[in-house]
Design an enzyme around this catalytic site. Structure first.
Site, short mmCIF file in Angstrom:
data_model
loop_
_atom_site.label_atom_id
_atom_site.label_comp_id
_atom_site.label_asym_id
_atom_site.label_seq_id
_atom_site.Cartn_x
_atom_site.Cartn_y
_atom_site.Cartn_z
N GLY B 216 38.59 65.10 -3.68
CA GLY B 216 38.38 63.79 -3.07
C GLY B 216 36.95 63.62 -2.58
O GLY B 216 36.03 64.25 -3.12
N SER B 217 36.80 62.81 -1.56
CA SER B 217 35.46 62.45 -1.11
C SER B 217 34.82 63.58 -0.30
O SER B 217 35.49 64.43 0.27
CB SER B 217 35.52 61.20 -0.25
OG SER B 217 36.11 61.51 1.01
N GLY B 220 35.95 63.16 3.49
CA GLY B 220 37.30 63.64 3.75
C GLY B 220 37.42 65.14 3.56
O GLY B 220 38.05 65.84 4.36
N GLU B 240 36.97 70.00 -3.97
CA GLU B 240 36.07 69.48 -4.99
C GLU B 240 35.66 68.10 -4.50
O GLU B 240 36.51 67.22 -4.34
CB GLU B 240 36.79 69.43 -6.34
CG GLU B 240 35.85 69.15 -7.48
CD GLU B 240 36.32 67.99 -8.31
OE1 GLU B 240 35.67 66.92 -8.22
OE2 GLU B 240 37.33 68.13 -9.03
N CYS B 277 34.88 62.33 -11.16
CA CYS B 277 33.93 63.18 -10.44
C CYS B 277 32.81 63.63 -11.38
O CYS B 277 31.78 64.10 -10.91
CB CYS B 277 34.63 64.38 -9.82
SG CYS B 277 36.05 64.95 -10.72
N GLU B 364 26.21 59.64 -3.74
CA GLU B 364 27.11 59.20 -4.82
C GLU B 364 27.66 57.81 -4.51
O GLU B 364 28.10 57.54 -3.40
CB GLU B 364 28.28 60.20 -4.94
CG GLU B 364 29.18 59.92 -6.14
CD GLU B 364 30.38 60.86 -6.18
OE1 GLU B 364 30.58 61.63 -5.23
OE2 GLU B 364 31.12 60.80 -7.18
#
Lengths: 497, 497
Positions: B216-217, B220, B240, B277, B364
């Site tokens: 995820g982000s 987070g 990741e 991603c 990003e």
């Protein structure tokens, strides 16, 4: 300028001149030198790095007499032990040379293309590459094997990482001299040493440092782990911390030879004045074994601990335990009256009392102290053992007739230990392919890794995959035709191909 | 009771009934069930676990039509993509079945005794064993492959770990239904699912949870990593996170076919509305390529993003970049006007400006946005590329004449990337032995590990060494005579022995 002063534990008196503390600017210069040296050191063919490790080992062996004398003055561990430890250290460097020459440590993996599966597979070639400059925190209790040129340094250098060691303050002179020898052999920038607590903090926080190894106390390790984890870019921190090393002796094994067993136990407990991370601090035994254990501890001699802080902590910790009433002090050995000496101590608690106060009774008292937990039926142990804190080792002593029971006890121990030992003792850690010197928290900060043995090199390497990459641009390990002749996995199959 | 509501991104309207959030008591019950199931699941022969994974794959395949319809309603990713993704997910489960049957994943290692070396070596046998119950945080952008029955779940179940998934709130119905199918196949307690943010926090903090996987982000993932690292007993957290996936196109490759290259680039950029991603968000290209790139982006269509938050973040992030003046907006594509749709966007900055504002320009922007960084001489790139934040992939496009230059660019990229791609595109991640889907922070929280491919199983296993252990009490993988016929390392040598 402030400095780190070495002391003789036998007398508490200073040894040699203080070694200057390293400034933040000094740490920065070493970290930048490591960063600058990384491309050439990491891209050196592995067999050439192996030759450098062998040369470091030879240079240390050539200075064995002076290094051992220096270390003995600063640690009081004695020449025989230190001579063996230095040999272990140089053999460890040579083992990593063997690991590099064997070649499978890079995990070369080659997949051919397959456009017909979901998702389609391009040509993939994967191998492990070094992370960058590594920080290593030396331990107090192994002035050679877990110190400047010890396992963390050997494995990181082997991986292709420059190393900066934070010397342990208990042996600054030995550390300085060992570093001088290592520096004389490896290429410039590949190795450095820093002294002083603030330098250690600066090392863990430095942006050019990509991973850290540590051997020491749970408190110190936790503080540095937290520092590494709270960086803007967290880095892997491999800490080997506290360990109580439970030993279970089953009834028949205890009855077969109580005095012999007790003598071996106390030998392991008091070896090196109990200053081993694998010291057997917790013994589960039938009540009938207690007199023999108490006799053996009463007859055992302690000795000087490595520094005043550890000696004080041992005394106050074991005296606090005796005063707490949670366990009974059943025996004390002797100790020289001078310096930082301490005597062995044995406590006793029944299993029910242990289970009630497990957290308090599994605090490590670094040094030659143990608690014997008495039980009646081995089956009573099964619900208690999995509640133990993570620990480097677990040991079972069993007679031939007790294998079934030993198996159940081992299954109860397994989730909390890194190494299971049968009819032996946890002290004495072999340096081998099959060694695992690790375990769940608080034995280490990361249960996947070992700080001893061939696979300790894994801590310093990360994979990279080359997709559809031209053969002429690939590292030799991944090229067509396997020019290095190393073990590789090709389309899932391991072999030398 | 509060619940997690799914929405149709094409319209922004609710889909299905809300799925109830899991209470702390509910999380505790699942974690305790995992703990209770661990001994039997972890000690099941690996080939039997492989059969369970195959059965999960078969059950999911049998429900493909209804799962794809449900996922399409909640994600708007379209039936063709989702059908492929489900097949990828079930193939991934089957790959781990193959990994278990092949057997080398346990790294069985056997050392014979050698009393004549320093230190002496007892008989040692080492293998990897599962850690315990694992928490898995599902991703928004892969409702199957990085979700309930995705790679983290498949690899952890394969390792012998019970799994508790924290569902992503963007597809609660798909998650609930997938979980129902998995639960119908695996033994009781081996799999569970929780919904709601608070349940995720409770999962990471639960004492029975021994490791966590997350996709995820960066924000987070960092919050949960900090939670896992600050536990009284820190646990491994494999996140990741964000990735900018730099692509370098060298001059001859750019000149050879500007329109074809631009079309491929924009295809990779806008695939799945840029919600990968591995989305190529940063392109280093000669100035001459910009018109073709701008044309291709202008002609490209966007689409609905997975949820309103992501759509809003994409708009505000790219609009903020345009307003900052740090890069010029040179092209925008089209997008449907309804729901949470966004249009592709292309920015441009010369290399000097990029190098000056590197930190800001490598944030990003999740979605179909890219920055093209224009350069004149590839040698100018070499000092800049190593300063990029850690990223999952790095790509080089080069003509036959440019291999030397490509090699230098790749060496500059290598320290910051997990996978290097030649003349291809980063989207589309193969599931294979040789895949590495990882990289330095912030690509992941731990550069040693991958969340895709056979070696992702390593995240959930730790070594245990049996010392001088009786053969009848050893796991089959370590017994004399190699009864399972698996690859093992015996006295340092790999082979089936």
């Amino acid at each position: 300028m402030s400095g780190v002063q070495g002391f003789d534990p036998r007398t508490g008196q200073p040894v040699g001149a203080p070694v200057p503390e390293t400034s933040d600017a000094g740490v920065d210069a070493l970290a930048r030198a490591g960063e600058a040296a990384f491309p050439s050191w990491s891209s050196l063919p592995a067999v050439e790095r192996a030759a450098v490790l062998d040369a470091v080992a030879d240079a240390l062996d050539a200075s064995a007499d002076s290094l051992v004398a220096l270390a003995d003055a600063e640690t009081a561990l004695g020449a025989p032990r230190l001579t063996g430890e230095l040999k272990r250290t140089t053999n460890q460097l040579r083992l990593f040379g063997d690991v590099l020459r064997e070649g499978s440590w890079v995990e070369a993996t080659l997949d051919s293309a397959n456009p017909d599966i979901i998702p389609p597979r391009p040509v993939l070639r994967r191998m492990l590459r070094p992370l960058g400059t590594v920080g290593v925190f030396a331990a107090s209790n192994f002035p050679f094997a877990f110190s400047v040129a010890g396992g963390d340094t050997a494995s990181a250098l082997a991986a292709g990482c420059p190393v900066i060691v934070k010397a342990h303050p208990s042996h600054p002179g030995t550390s300085h001299e060992t570093a001088r020898i290592v520096e004389s052999v490896v290429p410039a920038g590949v190795f450095g040493i820093v002294h002083g607590q603030q330098a250690g903090v600066a090392l863990v926080k430095h942006p050019a440092v990509k991973a850290v190894g540590f051997t020491g106390s749970t408190t110190g390790g936790r503080a540095l782990f937290d520092l590494a984890s709270s960086r803007p870019d967290p880095i892997p921190f491999y800490g080997e911390l506290g360990s109580v090393n439970p030993t279970v002796v089953l009834p028949d094994a205890a009855a077969a030879r109580p005095e012999g067993f007790a003598a071996e136990f106390v030998g392991s407990l008091t070896l090196g004045v109990g200053q081993f991370c694998t010291n057997p601090g917790l013994l589960f035994a039938p009540e009938s074994l207690v007199p023999a254990l108490a006799d053996a501890v009463s007859g055992a001699a302690g000795g000087p601990m490595l520094n005043e802080r550890m000696s004080d902590a041992y005394r106050s910790g074991t005296e606090g335990l005796a005063a707490s009433g949670l366990a009974d002090l059943v025996a004390s050995g002797s100790a020289p009256s001078e310096g930082w000496s301490v005597e062995p101590r044995l406590f006793r608690v029944p299993l029910s009392g242990f289970a009630e106060n497990l957290e308090k009774l599994t605090e490590e008292h670094f040094g030659p102290a143990a608690i014997v937990v008495t039980y009646t039926d081995p089956a009573e142990l099964e619900p208690v053992l999995p509640r133990l804190p993570g620990t480097l080792t677990g040991t079972v002593h069993a007679a031939e007739s007790e294998h079934d029971s030993a198996g159940r006890v081992a299954e109860a121990l397994r989730p909390v230990v890194g190494r299971l030992i049968f009819n032996g003792w946890p002290t004495g850690v072999a340096v081998a392919w099959g060694m695992h010197h690790g375990g769940p928290w608080p034995a280490t900060t990361n249960p996947l890794h070992t700080s001893v043995g061939a696979t300790s090199i894994r801590r310093w390497v990360a994979p990279v995959t080359y997709q559809a990459w031209p053969d002429d641009l690939l590292p030799a390990e991944l090229r067509d035709g396997n020019p290095l002749g190393i073990p590789r996995r090709v389309d899932g199959v391991l072999g030398v191909h």
